[in-house]
Motif scaffolding. Structure first.
Motif, short mmCIF file in Angstrom:
data_model
loop_
_atom_site.label_atom_id
_atom_site.label_comp_id
_atom_site.label_asym_id
_atom_site.label_seq_id
_atom_site.Cartn_x
_atom_site.Cartn_y
_atom_site.Cartn_z
N LYS A 1 32.74 42.26 37.91
CA LYS A 1 32.20 41.04 37.29
C LYS A 1 33.31 40.07 36.92
N ALA A 2 34.42 40.59 36.42
CA ALA A 2 35.54 39.73 36.04
C ALA A 2 36.10 39.02 37.27
N LEU A 3 36.25 39.73 38.39
CA LEU A 3 36.74 39.10 39.61
C LEU A 3 35.74 38.09 40.16
N GLN A 4 34.46 38.41 40.10
CA GLN A 4 33.44 37.47 40.56
C GLN A 4 33.45 36.20 39.72
N SER A 5 33.60 36.35 38.43
CA SER A 5 33.65 35.20 37.53
C SER A 5 34.87 34.33 37.84
N PHE A 6 36.00 34.97 38.08
CA PHE A 6 37.21 34.24 38.45
C PHE A 6 37.00 33.48 39.75
N ALA A 7 36.40 34.15 40.73
CA ALA A 7 36.15 33.52 42.03
C ALA A 7 35.24 32.30 41.89
N LEU A 8 34.22 32.40 41.07
CA LEU A 8 33.32 31.27 40.87
C LEU A 8 34.03 30.09 40.21
N GLN A 9 34.89 30.38 39.26
CA GLN A 9 35.66 29.32 38.61
C GLN A 9 36.57 28.63 39.62
#
Length: 116
Positions: free
Chosen positions: A70-78
């Motif tokens: 989830k942390a990586l996905q959130s970073f990718a979306l940002q």
């Protein structure tokens, strides 16, 4: 790194900058925050390694895997949002064929994110 004919070095890991060397990327203004966030995610991954090494219960490890993902996905979306606001918007202002290329590039990046 590999050496090109002109003697310059090029990345050999498959990641090549498709833009000019001196271009400011969309994430530039938040670079320090992004690096801090990535270091935190790196710590989560190291925690996973430690959990496996210490024979922690499977479900507890899976919970940490989920949090890291989830942390990586959130970073990718940002990062994607910043790309759209900066790189794609800039190409739209300049007009021409570059906007089509940037939209296509962003669409492919979104498709890769959805496959994961």
């Amino acid at each position: 790194m590999t050496t090109t004919e002109a003697g310059a070095t090029a990345p050999s890991d498959g990641f090549q900058d498709k833009t000019e060397q001196n271009t400011t990327h969309g994430y530039h203004k938040q670079k320090d925050e992004h690096l801090k966030r990535l270091r935190r995610i790196e710590g989560q991954i190291r925690g996973l390694q430690r959990m496996v090494d210490e024979d922690v219960y499977c479900i507890d490890i899976l919970t940490q895997v989920s949090a890291s993902t989830k942390a990586l996905q959130s970073f990718a979306l940002q990062l994607l949002e910043e790309h759209l606001r900066h790189c794609v918007a800039d190409a739209a202002l300049r007009g021409g064929d570059e906007i089509d290329a940037k939209v296509d590039e962003a669409t492919k990046a979104i498709a890769r994110m959805l496959r994961t």
